[in-house]
Design a protein around this motif. Structure first.
Motif, mmCIF file in Angstrom:
data_model
loop_
_atom_site.group_PDB
_atom_site.id
_atom_site.type_symbol
_atom_site.label_atom_id
_atom_site.label_comp_id
_atom_site.label_asym_id
_atom_site.label_seq_id
_atom_site.Cartn_x
_atom_site.Cartn_y
_atom_site.Cartn_z
ATOM 1 N N LYS A 41 -12.354 2.253 5.734
ATOM 2 C CA LYS A 41 -11.760 0.816 5.303
ATOM 3 C C LYS A 41 -11.826 0.828 3.855
ATOM 4 O O LYS A 41 -12.633 1.196 3.149
ATOM 5 N N GLY A 42 -10.597 0.339 3.398
ATOM 6 C CA GLY A 42 -10.515 0.282 1.940
ATOM 7 C C GLY A 42 -9.977 1.440 1.143
ATOM 8 O O GLY A 42 -9.669 1.584 0.320
ATOM 9 N N ARG A 43 -10.110 2.731 2.174
ATOM 10 C CA ARG A 43 -9.597 3.997 1.231
ATOM 11 C C ARG A 43 -8.367 4.528 2.032
ATOM 12 O O ARG A 43 -7.518 5.085 1.537
ATOM 13 N N PHE A 44 -8.311 4.249 3.342
ATOM 14 C CA PHE A 44 -7.235 4.665 4.118
ATOM 15 C C PHE A 44 -6.322 3.671 4.610
ATOM 16 O O PHE A 44 -6.552 2.617 5.086
ATOM 17 N N THR A 45 -5.088 4.303 4.712
ATOM 18 C CA THR A 45 -3.784 3.179 5.292
ATOM 19 C C THR A 45 -2.992 3.919 6.106
ATOM 20 O O THR A 45 -2.620 4.874 5.761
ATOM 21 N N ILE A 46 -2.842 3.154 7.363
ATOM 22 C CA ILE A 46 -2.293 3.861 8.516
ATOM 23 C C ILE A 46 -0.675 3.128 8.253
ATOM 24 O O ILE A 46 -0.826 1.963 7.979
ATOM 25 N N LEU A 65 -0.484 8.548 7.446
ATOM 26 C CA LEU A 65 -1.974 8.237 7.015
ATOM 27 C C LEU A 65 -2.413 8.148 5.416
ATOM 28 O O LEU A 65 -2.214 9.605 5.191
ATOM 29 N N GLN A 66 -2.191 7.132 4.593
ATOM 30 C CA GLN A 66 -2.337 7.773 3.178
ATOM 31 C C GLN A 66 -4.030 7.764 3.030
ATOM 32 O O GLN A 66 -4.806 6.480 3.807
ATOM 33 N N MET A 67 -4.502 8.668 2.385
ATOM 34 C CA MET A 67 -6.010 8.832 2.288
ATOM 35 C C MET A 67 -6.419 8.803 0.800
ATOM 36 O O MET A 67 -5.736 9.869 0.321
#
Length: 114
Positions: free
Chosen positions: A64-69, A80-82
């Motif tokens: 949470k706060g680092r990855f964006t689906i 998935l942006q990591m």
């Protein structure tokens, strides 16, 4: 039938970023859930993030706060942006889709060096 093909994995230093993609083909209109899972050596496969057809998103606490689906419905692609990657994020990352059946991609390796 749904076919999933992942891409975007690689080797990155801690603190770096990667964006994974999952291209879906076939009967994509029946999909009501998609997710990213990962499996590190000697560990069980775990859910990283998921998104439903009505836009509900879920993340495991450690990302949470680092990855964006996200998804692009016009391109039938899941992302998935990591960011701020950590060595403990190292794993084989799989794309998953579900209608009445479970579908899996072949996986893409993410390796984060310290």
């Amino acid at each position: 039938q749904v076919r999933l093909v992942e891409s975007g994995g690689g080797l990155v230093q801690a603190g770096g970023s990667l964006r994974l993609s999952c291209a879906a083909s076939g009967n994509v209109f029946s999909i009501n859930y998609m997710g990213w899972y990962r499996q590190a050596p000697g560990k069980q496969r775990e859910l990283v993030a998921s998104i439903t057809s009505d836009g509900r998103i879920n993340y495991r606490d450690s990302v949470k706060g680092r990855f964006t689906i996200s998804r692009n419905n016009a391109k039938n692609t899941l992302y998935l942006q990591m960011n701020s990657l950590k060595p403990e994020d190292t794993a084989l990352y799989y794309c998953n889709a579900f209608d009445s059946l479970d579908y899996w991609g072949q996986g893409t390796q993410v390796t984060v060096s310290s």
